[in-house]
Design a protein around this motif. Structure first.
Motif, mmCIF file in Angstrom:
data_model
loop_
_atom_site.group_PDB
_atom_site.id
_atom_site.type_symbol
_atom_site.label_atom_id
_atom_site.label_comp_id
_atom_site.label_asym_id
_atom_site.label_seq_id
_atom_site.Cartn_x
_atom_site.Cartn_y
_atom_site.Cartn_z
ATOM 1 N N ARG A 275 4.854 1.910 -0.727
ATOM 2 C CA ARG A 275 5.253 2.762 -1.843
ATOM 3 C C ARG A 275 6.250 3.816 -1.377
ATOM 4 O O ARG A 275 7.276 4.070 -2.019
ATOM 5 C CB ARG A 275 4.005 3.437 -2.433
ATOM 6 C CG ARG A 275 3.859 3.243 -3.908
ATOM 7 C CD ARG A 275 2.547 3.867 -4.391
ATOM 8 N NE ARG A 275 2.831 4.666 -5.542
ATOM 9 C CZ ARG A 275 3.245 5.934 -5.501
ATOM 10 N NH1 ARG A 275 3.437 6.543 -4.381
ATOM 11 N NH2 ARG A 275 3.484 6.574 -6.611
ATOM 12 N N ALA A 276 5.956 4.449 -0.243
ATOM 13 C CA ALA A 276 6.850 5.476 0.318
ATOM 14 C C ALA A 276 8.190 4.850 0.712
ATOM 15 O O ALA A 276 9.259 5.436 0.464
ATOM 16 C CB ALA A 276 6.191 6.138 1.518
ATOM 17 N N ASN B 195 8.315 6.339 -9.398
ATOM 18 C CA ASN B 195 6.911 6.122 -9.046
ATOM 19 C C ASN B 195 6.209 5.211 -10.054
ATOM 20 O O ASN B 195 5.504 4.272 -9.676
ATOM 21 C CB ASN B 195 6.162 7.466 -8.958
ATOM 22 C CG ASN B 195 6.409 8.189 -7.656
ATOM 23 O OD1 ASN B 195 6.391 7.586 -6.596
ATOM 24 N ND2 ASN B 195 6.649 9.492 -7.730
ATOM 25 N N GLY C 213 0.824 -1.205 0.000
ATOM 26 C CA GLY C 213 0.000 0.000 0.000
ATOM 27 C C GLY C 213 0.857 1.253 0.000
ATOM 28 O O GLY C 213 2.033 1.214 -0.376
ATOM 29 N N GLU C 214 0.279 2.355 0.436
ATOM 30 C CA GLU C 214 0.971 3.652 0.389
ATOM 31 C C GLU C 214 2.243 3.669 1.229
ATOM 32 O O GLU C 214 3.249 4.260 0.823
ATOM 33 C CB GLU C 214 0.027 4.776 0.825
ATOM 34 C CG GLU C 214 -0.983 5.166 -0.243
ATOM 35 C CD GLU C 214 -0.340 5.505 -1.588
ATOM 36 O OE1 GLU C 214 0.640 6.298 -1.598
ATOM 37 O OE2 GLU C 214 -0.789 4.978 -2.618
ATOM 38 N N ASP D 274 4.790 1.542 -9.140
ATOM 39 C CA ASP D 274 3.350 1.289 -9.293
ATOM 40 C C ASP D 274 3.099 0.126 -10.253
ATOM 41 O O ASP D 274 2.224 -0.711 -10.018
ATOM 42 C CB ASP D 274 2.637 2.547 -9.791
ATOM 43 C CG ASP D 274 2.533 3.632 -8.726
ATOM 44 O OD1 ASP D 274 2.772 3.342 -7.540
ATOM 45 O OD2 ASP D 274 2.218 4.786 -9.102
#
Length: 196
Positions: free
Chosen positions: A82-83, A95, A78-79, A99
């Motif tokens: 990703r971070a 990015n 999730g986010e 993704d």
């Protein structure tokens, strides 16, 4: 006195132990394991615009960052993940590519859940057999082929990203869908014999 074996004339490979070992033991060897094929396709997507040696040197860091390329785990990223990935200097921080990698895990699992084996899907483009080429010069080796264009289209139709025909052909070369070792290379005949 022993002499080095004759290898394909890749720029920057001679004398680079990591690159030579990859060429000698992995590149062109037919791969049939779905998860391993998915990992390589993801890594080739990260290679877009870069040299493969850059990704090869970061491969262990990629494996650590992407849960050893376990699609079940990556699909749940999730986010926060990703971070974490965007802050990881050990990998290629993009990015769009991050993704695409996460989305591809979900696509891989969706195919599996629908009864479609990732390996069988990919190998169907070569009728389950390695295409045996007999190049004598590195300049003869194409950047893409009609088969790569067809596989690229098939992957794109399923939603995969960073799977253009040039990336897909590099993937096909690496995973043994084609034998693109030069005939003079000490690996050519060995790869030919292990091919279906």
């Amino acid at each position: 006195m022993t002499s080095d074996p004759i290898r394909c004339g890749w720029r920057g490979m001679q004398g680079d132990a990591l690159y030579e070992a990859y060429h000698d033991t992995e590149w062109g060897v037919p791969e049939y394991d779905s998860r391993a094929l998915w990992e390589k396709l993801v890594l080739d997507g990260f290679q877009a615009g870069l040299a493969w040696i850059t990704i090869l040197r970061k491969r262990d860091a990629f494996r650590a960052a992407f849960a050893d390329f376990d699609p079940e785990k990556v699909a749940r990223f999730g986010e926060a993940d990703r971070a974490r990935l965007m802050a990881d200097a050990g990998i290629v921080r993009s990015n769009a590519k991050i993704d695409a990698a996460i989305a591809s895990a979900r696509l891989y699992l969706d195919m599996r859940d629908k009864g479609e084996d990732f390996s069988q899907f990919l190998w169907s483009y070569t009728n389950g057999r390695t295409i045996q080429n007999r190049w004598t010069e590195i300049s003869q080796v194409p950047a893409k082929t009609n088969v790569a264009e067809a596989m690229s289209k098939g992957l794109k139709d399923k939603g995969f990203k960073f799977v253009g025909p040039v990336i897909v052909y590099a993937f096909m070369q690496a995973t043994g869908f084609v034998n693109d070792h030069l005939v003079s290379c000490h690996c050519h005949e060995r790869v030919r014999r292990m091919s279906a």
